[in-house]
Design an enzyme around this catalytic site. Sequence first.
Site, PDB file in Angstrom:
ATOM      1  N   GLU A 146       0.823  -1.215   0.000  1.00  0.00           N
ATOM      2  CA  GLU A 146       0.000   0.000   0.000  1.00  0.00           C
ATOM      3  C   GLU A 146       0.855   1.262   0.000  1.00  0.00           C
ATOM      4  OE1 GLU A 146      -3.789   1.877   2.435  1.00  0.00           O
ATOM      5  OE2 GLU A 146      -2.296   0.707   3.538  1.00  0.00           O
ATOM      6  N   GLU A 243     -12.084   1.904   5.806  1.00  0.00           N
ATOM      7  CA  GLU A 243     -11.038   2.221   6.773  1.00  0.00           C
ATOM      8  C   GLU A 243     -11.114   3.704   7.132  1.00  0.00           C
ATOM      9  OE1 GLU A 243      -6.487   0.756   7.377  1.00  0.00           O
ATOM     10  OE2 GLU A 243      -6.830   2.086   5.676  1.00  0.00           O
TER      11      GLU A 243
END
Length: 269
Positions: A146, A243
């Site tokens: 990520e 998230e």
Amino acid sequence: MPRFAANLSMMYNEHPFLDRFAAAARDGFKGVEFLFPYDFEAKELKRRLDDNGLTQALFNAPPGDWAGGERGLASLPGREAEFRDGIARALDYASVLGNRKIHVMAGMFGQSDDAERRARHRAVYLDNLRWAAAQAAAHGIMLVIEPINQRDMPGFFISRQDEGQAVCAEVGAPNLKVQFDCYHCQIVEGDVASKLRRDIAGVGHIQIAGVPERHEPDVGELNYPYLFDLIDMLGYDGWIGCEYRPRAGTSEGLGWLHSCLGRQGGQSA
């Protein structure tokens, strides 16, 4: 139609962690993700998943000393043995929880312009990812990396989508892809829709949050209904991890989800 997974590390903080599974299920979620499972026995987490009809979408490999500020080991010279032990531990948990994706954090590089030092870190990163991808492939697991913005995590090793895609291309493992967090992408680069169109074949997991405060996705500068339609059009059929940090109560802030699901014919999350 997007499938939404509640991130239990950031959502449902009104409840003790093990009670968050039931809370998410009551709100209609069918999947969950979280940062780390390692404070709990895998069998206990699996029981919470099964009791609530939930699928584990994703969790992170061990990050090193999280409390001490470490954010992954994959790019850190001299930590290779610890990195490998962490991957083995993550694969053990995945074999119980049933998720097919694990996020491997790159780690902190710091605010350095030393090109030679960065090259050393990148070489370690590539070698570690090649090794980890081979281990994961034997278990049918995809690894994701990520890019994370430098405002929230100053000094993180990778921040741009093209950096992540280039790393995956150089490693050359079919089970290594990029975790596309729309929140991070918007802060670093913007033009999120174009990045999704360009990179979707190399995207292994998607996450969402409002920008800039990282609250619910119906607040801020991103048009998520448009992005959800685009993600469908591009053929992504994986989970979308929620998230974000709820502004108040988690359940009270899910109007965006009910609106989205109603627009899609009342399907569950």
